[in-house]
Design an enzyme around this catalytic site. Structure first.
Site, PDB file in Angstrom:
ATOM      1  N   HIS A 103       0.826  -1.206   0.000  1.00 11.88           N
ATOM      2  CA  HIS A 103       0.000   0.000   0.000  1.00 11.88           C
ATOM      3  C   HIS A 103       0.859   1.253   0.000  1.00 11.88           C
ATOM      4  O   HIS A 103       2.045   1.221   0.311  1.00 11.88           O
ATOM      5  CB  HIS A 103      -0.920   0.025   1.227  1.00 11.88           C
ATOM      6  CG  HIS A 103      -0.171   0.161   2.527  1.00 11.88           C
ATOM      7  ND1 HIS A 103       0.522  -0.880   3.094  1.00 11.88           N
ATOM      8  CD2 HIS A 103       0.018   1.230   3.339  1.00 11.88           C
ATOM      9  CE1 HIS A 103       1.093  -0.467   4.206  1.00 11.88           C
ATOM     10  NE2 HIS A 103       0.823   0.814   4.391  1.00 11.88           N
ATOM     11  N   ASP A 105       0.576   5.007   1.920  1.00 10.90           N
ATOM     12  CA  ASP A 105      -0.155   5.467   3.096  1.00 10.90           C
ATOM     13  C   ASP A 105      -1.286   6.437   2.755  1.00 10.90           C
ATOM     14  O   ASP A 105      -1.092   7.414   2.026  1.00 10.90           O
ATOM     15  CB  ASP A 105       0.800   6.157   4.086  1.00 10.90           C
ATOM     16  CG  ASP A 105       1.717   5.158   4.807  1.00 10.90           C
ATOM     17  OD1 ASP A 105       1.314   3.992   4.965  1.00 10.90           O
ATOM     18  OD2 ASP A 105       2.818   5.564   5.217  1.00 10.90           O
ATOM     19  N   HIS A 259       4.664   0.184   0.181  1.00  6.80           N
ATOM     20  CA  HIS A 259       5.444  -0.592   1.148  1.00  6.80           C
ATOM     21  C   HIS A 259       4.596  -1.706   1.728  1.00  6.80           C
ATOM     22  O   HIS A 259       3.366  -1.728   1.573  1.00  6.80           O
ATOM     23  CB  HIS A 259       6.037   0.313   2.233  1.00  6.80           C
ATOM     24  CG  HIS A 259       5.014   1.136   2.960  1.00  6.80           C
ATOM     25  ND1 HIS A 259       4.488   2.285   2.423  1.00  6.80           N
ATOM     26  CD2 HIS A 259       4.427   0.974   4.163  1.00  6.80           C
ATOM     27  CE1 HIS A 259       3.608   2.804   3.276  1.00  6.80           C
ATOM     28  NE2 HIS A 259       3.545   2.020   4.340  1.00  6.80           N
ATOM     29  N   ARG A 274       5.211   6.606  13.430  1.00  9.50           N
ATOM     30  CA  ARG A 274       5.213   7.215  12.098  1.00  9.50           C
ATOM     31  C   ARG A 274       4.705   8.651  12.166  1.00  9.50           C
ATOM     32  O   ARG A 274       3.665   8.899  12.778  1.00  9.50           O
ATOM     33  CB  ARG A 274       4.295   6.401  11.181  1.00  9.50           C
ATOM     34  CG  ARG A 274       4.361   6.834   9.715  1.00  9.50           C
ATOM     35  CD  ARG A 274       3.373   6.038   8.880  1.00  9.50           C
ATOM     36  NE  ARG A 274       2.072   6.679   8.842  1.00  9.50           N
ATOM     37  CZ  ARG A 274       0.962   6.075   8.432  1.00  9.50           C
ATOM     38  NH1 ARG A 274       0.983   4.814   8.063  1.00  9.50           N
ATOM     39  NH2 ARG A 274      -0.186   6.722   8.412  1.00  9.50           N
TER      40      ARG A 274
HETATM   41 FE   LIG Z   1       1.939   2.062   5.765  1.00  9.08          FE
END
Ligand SMILES: [Fe+2]
Length: 317
Positions: A103, A105, A259, A274
Site C-alpha cells: 500500500h 499510506d 510498502h 510514524r
Molecule cells: Fe503504511
C-alpha cells in the site's frame, strides 16, 4: 560496489538497490538539523524513494515531529488517534494494525501524505522487515501499450476493506475494534492510476490495497488489471527490503512508493512510530486532479490538521 557520495556536509548517501533505496550516514536527525543536511536528505529521498538511517536512538516523539517539520507540515491520520496526542501514529503489533499488504499510506483521501517518517522503537528478535517498491520505475519499465492503458485509467480508493481476510488469525474482538476506529469515517476517493509527481515530474503508478476498483470496468476486468499493474510494482527487482534495528529511521516518498510490513515475528512485540508530512492533490497525465467522492470533506481529527484536509494546491513541502 556501493558508492558513497559526500556532500558539503558530513552527510553521506549510499545507494543500496538498483531501483530503490539508499543509506544515509553522518547525520543526527532532529529539529535542529542544518539546512544543507535537510536539502541533502530531500534530494536523496526524491532520487532513491526510500532512505534509511541507523543510530537515531536519541529521537523521541517531540524531536521526531520537529524533524518532520523540516520536510513539510506534519499531518494527523484522518481516523486513527495518534500515540502521543499530536502527530505520532503508533504502528504496534499488538493493536491489530499490521500492514502486510502492499500500500501507499492514506490514499483513501485526495491529498495523501508526501512523506512518511518511520522510527523503530521495539524490534522483534526476528522478522518484521519492511519492503518498499518504486512506483515510478514500475511505470517506466512497463511495455508501452500498458503505459498508454494505465495513463487513461482512474481508480477508487477506500479505507473500508475486509480486515478479517487480511488477518485470519486475529481475535475477532481486536479486529472489530480496529476496524471501527480505522473506518470511523468511510472515505471514497478517485485517483488517476498514473500520478505525475509534483516535484520530479515522473509518472508513478498510484495503486495499492486501498483500491476498490477501476472506474468504468466490471469487477472481473478491474481485478485483472489491478493484479497486472500491481505485479510490476511488487517485482523483486523493483523493491528493497530492510531488517529493522532499534534506533533505525526510514523515510519514504509516499508519492512514489508502496510498502509492505512482513508479518512474521509471531507474537513478539514490534513498535514503530510514524509521522507523515502533508502532500498535495494528485493529478494524472491529463491534468485532471483526484477527487473526494465521499464524505463531502475530510473531517478534523482530534488534534491538528488531517492528511487530506488541505483540499487543493497544498505545497508538497
Ligand atoms: Fe503504511
Amino acid at each position: 560496489m556501493a558508492t558513497a557520495t559526500r556532500t558539503d556536509t558530513t552527510l553521506t548517501v549510499t545507494k543500496i538497490g538498483g531501483r530503490i533505496g539508499a543509506e544515509i550516514g553522518g547525520v543526527r536527525l532532529g529539529g535542529d538539523l542544518p539546512e544543507a543536511d535537510v536539502a541533502g536528505i530531500r534530494a536523496a529521498l526524491l532520487a532513491h524513494k526510500v532512505v534509511f538511517f541507523r543510530g537515531q536512538e536519541h529521537l523521541d516523539e517531540a524531536s521526531h515531529e520537529a524533524f518532520a517539520e523540516l520536510l513539510g507540515a506534519p499531518v494527523a491520520h484522518p481516523t486513527v488517534p495518534s500515540a502521543d496526542g499530536r502527530y505520532a501514529l503508533g504502528i504496534d503489533s499488538h493493536h491489530g494494525a499490521r500492514a502486510n499488504q502492499w500500500h501507499t499510506d492514506v490514499t483513501f483521501v485526495p491529498a495523501y501524505p508526501a512523506f512518511s517518517i518511520l522510527r523503530a522503537v521495539t524490534i522483534p528478535p526476528y522478522g518484521g522487515d519492511t519492503l518498499w517498491a518504486n512506483t515510478a520505475t514500475a511505470y517506466s519499465n512497463l511495455p508501452e501499450p500498458l503505459r498508454v492503458l494505465a495513463d487513461g485509467l482512474r481508480a477508487v480508493h477506500s479505507n473500508e476493506y475486509d480486515y478479517a481476510a487480511l488477518r485470519p488469525d486475529a481475535l475477532p474482538e481486536a479486529l472489530a475494534q480496529y476496524r471501527e476506529v480505522f473506518t470511523s469515517t468511510k472515505f471514497l476517493t478517485e485517483h488517476p492510476v498514473v500520478r505525475v509527481h509534483p516535484e520530479t515530474g515522473e509518472r508513478t503508478l498510484l495503486l495499492g490495497n486501498f483500491v476498490q476498483r477501476i472506474q468504468g470496468l466490471t469487477g472481473r476486468d478491474s481485478r485483472a488489471l489491478l493484479d497486472l499493474f500491481q505485479a510490476h510494482i511488487e517485482s523483486p527487482e523493483n523493491t528493497v527490503r530492510r531488517q529493522w534495528q532499534p534506533g533505525d529511521v526510514a523515510i519514504w516518498d509516499n508519492r512514489a512508493t508502496q510498502h509492505y510490513g512482513v508479518d512474521d515475528s509471531d507474537d513478539h512485540e514490534r513498535t514503530l512510530r510514524r509521522v507523515t508530512v502533508d502532500g498535495d492533490v494528485p493529478v494524472g497525465p491529463d491534468g485532471v486532479p483526484s477527487r473526494l467522492l465521499s464524505p463531502e470533506n475530510v473531517p478534523d481529527p482530534a488534534f491538528g490538521i488531517a492528511s487530506g484536509a488541505s483540499t487543493s494546491d497544498a505545497p508538497a513541502a
